[in-house]
Write a protein that holds these residues in place. Structure first.
Motif, short mmCIF file in Angstrom:
data_model
loop_
_atom_site.label_atom_id
_atom_site.label_comp_id
_atom_site.label_asym_id
_atom_site.label_seq_id
_atom_site.Cartn_x
_atom_site.Cartn_y
_atom_site.Cartn_z
N MET A 238 50.68 84.81 39.36
CA MET A 238 51.24 83.55 38.83
C MET A 238 50.24 82.40 38.91
SD MET A 238 54.04 84.92 37.92
CE MET A 238 55.04 83.54 37.32
N ALA A 239 48.96 82.72 38.74
CA ALA A 239 47.91 81.71 38.84
C ALA A 239 47.54 81.09 37.50
CB ALA A 239 46.66 82.34 39.46
N CYS A 240 48.16 81.55 36.41
CA CYS A 240 47.81 81.06 35.08
C CYS A 240 48.80 79.99 34.61
CB CYS A 240 47.83 82.20 34.06
SG CYS A 240 46.80 83.62 34.50
N LEU A 241 48.37 79.20 33.66
CA LEU A 241 49.27 78.31 32.94
C LEU A 241 49.78 79.08 31.74
CD1 LEU A 241 50.66 75.66 32.24
CD2 LEU A 241 48.51 74.87 31.20
N ASP A 242 51.03 79.49 31.80
CA ASP A 242 51.62 80.33 30.76
C ASP A 242 52.19 79.45 29.66
OD1 ASP A 242 52.87 82.18 29.18
OD2 ASP A 242 54.12 83.04 30.76
N LEU A 243 51.50 79.42 28.51
CA LEU A 243 51.93 78.61 27.37
C LEU A 243 52.70 79.44 26.34
CD1 LEU A 243 48.58 76.65 26.86
CD2 LEU A 243 50.65 75.82 27.97
N GLY A 244 52.97 80.69 26.65
CA GLY A 244 53.66 81.56 25.70
C GLY A 244 54.99 80.98 25.26
N GLY A 245 55.13 80.70 23.97
CA GLY A 245 56.36 80.17 23.41
C GLY A 245 56.64 78.72 23.74
N LYS A 246 55.70 78.02 24.39
CA LYS A 246 55.94 76.65 24.83
C LYS A 246 55.22 75.59 23.97
CE LYS A 246 56.56 78.14 29.62
NZ LYS A 246 56.00 78.12 30.99
N THR A 247 54.45 76.04 23.02
CA THR A 247 53.71 75.10 22.19
C THR A 247 53.90 75.42 20.72
OG1 THR A 247 51.70 76.47 22.24
CG2 THR A 247 51.91 74.75 23.93
N GLN A 248 53.86 74.39 19.89
CA GLN A 248 53.76 74.57 18.45
C GLN A 248 52.30 74.84 18.10
OE1 GLN A 248 56.58 74.63 16.52
NE2 GLN A 248 57.65 74.36 18.48
N LEU A 249 52.05 75.31 16.89
CA LEU A 249 50.70 75.67 16.50
C LEU A 249 49.74 74.49 16.64
CD1 LEU A 249 48.60 77.61 15.35
CD2 LEU A 249 49.42 77.04 13.05
N GLY A 250 50.15 73.32 16.19
CA GLY A 250 49.29 72.15 16.29
C GLY A 250 48.92 71.83 17.74
N GLU A 251 49.88 71.94 18.64
CA GLU A 251 49.62 71.70 20.06
C GLU A 251 48.65 72.75 20.61
OE1 GLU A 251 53.75 69.68 21.64
OE2 GLU A 251 53.72 71.85 21.30
N ALA A 252 48.85 74.00 20.22
CA ALA A 252 47.98 75.07 20.69
C ALA A 252 46.54 74.83 20.25
CB ALA A 252 48.48 76.42 20.18
N ILE A 253 46.36 74.36 19.04
CA ILE A 253 45.01 74.08 18.54
C ILE A 253 44.36 72.98 19.37
CG2 ILE A 253 43.68 73.19 16.58
CD1 ILE A 253 45.83 74.47 14.76
N ASP A 254 45.09 71.89 19.61
CA ASP A 254 44.54 70.78 20.37
C ASP A 254 44.26 71.18 21.81
OD1 ASP A 254 44.60 69.10 18.16
OD2 ASP A 254 46.60 68.33 18.62
N LEU A 255 45.13 72.00 22.41
CA LEU A 255 44.90 72.45 23.77
C LEU A 255 43.72 73.42 23.86
CD1 LEU A 255 48.59 72.98 24.95
CD2 LEU A 255 46.98 71.30 25.85
N MET A 256 43.58 74.28 22.88
CA MET A 256 42.46 75.22 22.90
C MET A 256 41.13 74.49 22.80
SD MET A 256 41.90 78.70 20.68
CE MET A 256 43.39 79.46 21.32
#
Length: 338
Positions: A238-256
């Motif tokens: 449980m050491a990761c930040l799990d973003l699975g299903g928690k972001t929209q595509l635009g948010e995922a792009i900006d976070l990446m």
């Protein structure tokens, strides 16, 4: 002087839409004043918003695979007032060619596809030997008809723009702050099927190696990938930040865009990472890296080229998935230089 105004009928897949930016760049190089609009499914619009070459995206209301003949005709007729000079088809279906025809666009360019005689009036021959990659085929449609396959194509890599403020806002919404250490993005999803997924336990081993060296590990994925990202996180203590299903595509792009390196299956997010110019380890199994490679000089392709691959199947027809299982976690860890 008349303005050149082009309507591009865009692809449905995220990865293909990223590759389409190379076409948009080519059109802009030929005519800096060209106006490029793109008609595509609504889920691809966040990508278009991050491409400065695109004037606007038009969300198509049709369900995937739906003919909706009358609706397509009505939608096309509503676009007549836009006075497009040309349409370029990046899809090969007959139904997708109905809209530009109904819109009365004078030049309708594309490969023949599903016998689209009449619907297209600028039909280009598709030589798969001269145009082996998807991006080659897209960019070829920007060229004059006689020049498209007679000279080498100058292809610019996709390059998405991002918004750091929106990335920070997304982190705050998730209860986190901007990272102060290197971040490894893991993208274990594959919309097409299991034969494109590197094993979960392999991703977890890479995650554990990264966290042991002081990195943060972020898990990216859609709602469909929640079981996969959750299992990787569980195996990583449980050491990761799990973003699975928690972001929209635009948010995922900006976070990446905040990440230092990315490990990804052959997926839409892999192409996003390449377009963000990230150090990228791209994992190929059932698909072909010669057909849809990540368009980035920083990408490292891990592909074994076994006698049974690429098979392009959704599930391994032989039941062993050796094309991916034989790519060891150590090999990936060394490629990242953790």
């Amino acid at each position: 002087m008349a303005v050149n105004k082009i309507l591009v009928m865009g692809p449905s897949w995220v990865g293909d839409m990223v590759l389409a930016q190379s076409l948009f760049k080519a059109l802009r190089q030929q005519d800096p004043d060209v106006i490029i609009d793109v008609a595509a499914p609504s889920w691809t619009l966040p990508l278009l918003e991050r491409m400065p070459e695109v004037n606007q995206g038009n969300a198509l209301p049709f369900k995937h695979g739906q003919l909706a003949l009358l609706e397509r005709i009505r939608f096309g007729r509503a676009l007549r007032q836009a006075q497009y000079t040309q349409s370029i088809m990046l899809t090969n279906s007959l139904k997708s060619a109905i809209l530009p025809f109904a819109a009365g666009i004078p030049q309708r360019t594309g490969f023949l596809g599903e016998q689209r005689y009449g619907l297209l009036n600028d039909i280009r021959p598709l030589d798969k030997q001269k145009l082996p990659r998807t991006v080659d085929r897209f960019v070829a449609l920007s060229q004059p008809r006689d020049a498209a396959t007679q000279r080498p194509l100058a292809i610019c890599n996709p390059s998405l723009q991002t918004n750091p403020e929106q990335a920070q806002a997304a982190l705050v919404k998730l209860g986190h702050t901007l990272p102060q250490v290197p971040v490894l993005a893991l993208c274990p999803g594959a919309e097409y099927g299991e034969a494109k997924r590197w094993p979960v336990e392999y991703y977890a081993e890479v995650a554990r190696a990264a966290t042991a060296q002081g990195w943060q590990v972020w898990l990216f994925g859609s709602a469909k990938d929640i079981p996969v990202t959750h299992e990787i996180n569980r195996l990583s203590n449980m050491a990761c930040l799990d973003l699975g299903g928690k972001t929209q595509l635009g948010e995922a792009i900006d976070l990446m865009a905040l990440c230092t390196a990315v490990v990804s299956n052959d997926s839409g997010l892999m192409h996003v990472a390449a377009a963000l110019d990230k150090k990228l380890i791209a994992l190929y199994g059932s698909s072909d890296p010669h057909h849809t490679p990540p368009m980035s000089s920083k990408a490292i392709i891990e592909y074994l080229g076994l006698s049974c691959s690429p098979c392009f199947k959704r599930e391994c027809p032989l039941g062993h998935l050796n094309c991916l299982k034989m790519i060891s976690p150590d090999r990936v860890i060394q490629a990242i230089s953790i």
